[in-house]
Design an enzyme around this catalytic site. Structure first.
Site, PDB file in Angstrom:
ATOM      1  N   HIS A   1       1.129   2.088 -10.189  1.00 34.90           N
ATOM      2  CA  HIS A   1       0.146   2.520  -9.198  1.00 34.90           C
ATOM      3  C   HIS A   1      -1.197   1.889  -9.559  1.00 34.90           C
ATOM      4  O   HIS A   1      -1.664   2.037 -10.697  1.00 34.90           O
ATOM      5  CB  HIS A   1      -0.059   4.037  -9.250  1.00 34.90           C
ATOM      6  CG  HIS A   1       1.118   4.872  -8.847  1.00 34.90           C
ATOM      7  ND1 HIS A   1       1.208   5.506  -7.634  1.00 34.90           N
ATOM      8  CD2 HIS A   1       2.258   5.192  -9.507  1.00 34.90           C
ATOM      9  CE1 HIS A   1       2.344   6.198  -7.561  1.00 34.90           C
ATOM     10  NE2 HIS A   1       2.999   6.022  -8.699  1.00 34.90           N
TER      11      HIS A   1
ATOM     12  N   ARG B   1       0.837  -1.206   0.000  1.00 40.34           N
ATOM     13  CA  ARG B   1       0.000   0.000   0.000  1.00 40.34           C
ATOM     14  C   ARG B   1       0.875   1.260   0.000  1.00 40.34           C
ATOM     15  O   ARG B   1       1.891   1.320   0.711  1.00 40.34           O
ATOM     16  CB  ARG B   1      -0.923   0.003   1.230  1.00 40.34           C
ATOM     17  CG  ARG B   1      -1.980  -1.068   1.127  1.00 40.34           C
ATOM     18  CD  ARG B   1      -3.081  -0.988   2.155  1.00 40.34           C
ATOM     19  NE  ARG B   1      -3.817  -2.229   2.112  1.00 40.34           N
ATOM     20  CZ  ARG B   1      -4.786  -2.525   1.241  1.00 40.34           C
ATOM     21  NH1 ARG B   1      -5.174  -1.611   0.362  1.00 40.34           N
ATOM     22  NH2 ARG B   1      -5.380  -3.703   1.258  1.00 40.34           N
ATOM     23  N   ASP B   2       0.450   2.229  -0.822  1.00 44.29           N
ATOM     24  CA  ASP B   2       1.164   3.509  -0.883  1.00 44.29           C
ATOM     25  C   ASP B   2       1.065   4.198   0.477  1.00 44.29           C
ATOM     26  O   ASP B   2       0.003   4.218   1.104  1.00 44.29           O
ATOM     27  CB  ASP B   2       0.564   4.391  -1.990  1.00 44.29           C
ATOM     28  CG  ASP B   2       1.481   5.539  -2.363  1.00 44.29           C
ATOM     29  OD1 ASP B   2       2.025   5.522  -3.476  1.00 44.29           O
ATOM     30  OD2 ASP B   2       1.657   6.462  -1.524  1.00 44.29           O
ATOM     31  N   ILE B   3       2.160   4.793   0.907  1.00 49.94           N
ATOM     32  CA  ILE B   3       2.217   5.425   2.225  1.00 49.94           C
ATOM     33  C   ILE B   3       1.388   6.716   2.258  1.00 49.94           C
ATOM     34  O   ILE B   3       0.989   7.164   3.339  1.00 49.94           O
ATOM     35  CB  ILE B   3       3.695   5.691   2.609  1.00 49.94           C
ATOM     36  CG1 ILE B   3       3.842   5.771   4.118  1.00 49.94           C
ATOM     37  CG2 ILE B   3       4.260   6.908   1.906  1.00 49.94           C
ATOM     38  CD1 ILE B   3       5.299   5.679   4.580  1.00 49.94           C
TER      39      ILE B   3
ATOM     40  N   GLU C   1       8.990   9.942  -8.535  1.00 45.48           N
ATOM     41  CA  GLU C   1       9.725  10.307  -7.314  1.00 45.48           C
ATOM     42  C   GLU C   1      10.679   9.196  -6.878  1.00 45.48           C
ATOM     43  O   GLU C   1      11.735   9.468  -6.316  1.00 45.48           O
ATOM     44  CB  GLU C   1       8.745  10.593  -6.170  1.00 45.48           C
ATOM     45  CG  GLU C   1       7.930  11.855  -6.365  1.00 45.48           C
ATOM     46  CD  GLU C   1       6.807  11.986  -5.348  1.00 45.48           C
ATOM     47  OE1 GLU C   1       6.666  11.111  -4.471  1.00 45.48           O
ATOM     48  OE2 GLU C   1       6.053  12.970  -5.465  1.00 45.48           O
ATOM     49  N   VAL C   2      10.270   7.958  -7.099  1.00 47.22           N
ATOM     50  CA  VAL C   2      11.084   6.819  -6.661  1.00 47.22           C
ATOM     51  C   VAL C   2      11.563   6.082  -7.905  1.00 47.22           C
ATOM     52  O   VAL C   2      10.745   5.615  -8.719  1.00 47.22           O
ATOM     53  CB  VAL C   2      10.281   5.875  -5.743  1.00 47.22           C
ATOM     54  CG1 VAL C   2      11.145   4.699  -5.322  1.00 47.22           C
ATOM     55  CG2 VAL C   2       9.765   6.628  -4.509  1.00 47.22           C
TER      56      VAL C   2
ATOM     57  N   ASN D   1       4.646   6.380 -13.752  1.00 46.71           N
ATOM     58  CA  ASN D   1       5.260   7.678 -14.000  1.00 46.71           C
ATOM     59  C   ASN D   1       6.714   7.479 -14.400  1.00 46.71           C
ATOM     60  O   ASN D   1       7.406   6.622 -13.848  1.00 46.71           O
ATOM     61  CB  ASN D   1       5.192   8.541 -12.735  1.00 46.71           C
ATOM     62  CG  ASN D   1       3.765   8.892 -12.347  1.00 46.71           C
ATOM     63  OD1 ASN D   1       2.936   9.169 -13.210  1.00 46.71           O
ATOM     64  ND2 ASN D   1       3.458   8.855 -11.065  1.00 46.71           N
TER      65      ASN D   1
ATOM     66  N   HIS E   1       7.362   1.345 -10.822  1.00 47.76           N
ATOM     67  CA  HIS E   1       6.216   0.848 -10.055  1.00 47.76           C
ATOM     68  C   HIS E   1       4.934   1.205 -10.771  1.00 47.76           C
ATOM     69  O   HIS E   1       4.823   2.258 -11.396  1.00 47.76           O
ATOM     70  CB  HIS E   1       6.214   1.406  -8.627  1.00 47.76           C
ATOM     71  CG  HIS E   1       6.452   2.883  -8.547  1.00 47.76           C
ATOM     72  ND1 HIS E   1       7.713   3.438  -8.663  1.00 47.76           N
ATOM     73  CD2 HIS E   1       5.603   3.914  -8.387  1.00 47.76           C
ATOM     74  CE1 HIS E   1       7.625   4.750  -8.565  1.00 47.76           C
ATOM     75  NE2 HIS E   1       6.354   5.066  -8.410  1.00 47.76           N
TER      76      HIS E   1
END
Ligand code: AMP
Length: 116
Positions: free
Chosen positions: A103, A30-32, A96-97, A88, A101
């Site tokens: 989403h 799960r996304d933080i 950002e990371v 992304n 990944h």
């Protein structure tokens, strides 16, 4: 060699995360900072920094990311209403990371695909 991100540590369970699925190719957690009732990240276990770095040898892991997203969407009860899958890439994509990944975002109407 690309530099590892915190996602590699999550995959190896060295730092805490709410992992909802893991197999030999991918991990989902799960996304933080969730942007919707369901917001889960699905990542390959090996480090592929961005979509630009994807090559044929990654296709098993990249394909698994989508089949796992579909399975989790069903489990989350959002498959019927629908959801969005997003990758992304780099600065203009808002990445950002730098560990690729997918989403999985859903649980409410998401509006236009791209904010203006
Ligand atoms: P992106 O902008 O596509 O690179 O997305 C990075 C996502 O990772 C953001 O939605 C963050 O909220 C999420 N994120 C960052 N750190 C963590 C973490 N430790 N656990 C879970 N999600 C995270």
């Amino acid at each position: 060699m690309a530099e590892e991100t915190l996602f590699s540590k999550i995959i190896r369970r060295e730092i805490p995360a709410d992992i909802v699925y893991q197999d030999e190719l991918v991990t989902a957690f799960r996304d933080i900072a969730p942007k919707a009732p369901t917001h889960i990240l699905i990542v390959p276990n090996i480090l592929i920094p961005t979509a630009n770095d994807a090559v044929a040898g990654h296709e098993a892991a990249l394909g698994r990311m989508i089949t796992v997203a579909a399975k989790i969407a069903k489990e989350e009860g959002i498959a019927e209403d629908g959801y969005r899958l997003i990758i992304n890439c780099n600065q203009h994509g808002g990445q950002e990371v730098y560990h690729i990944h997918l989403h999985l975002v859903g649980g409410r109407p998401l509006g236009p695909m791209i904010a203006h």
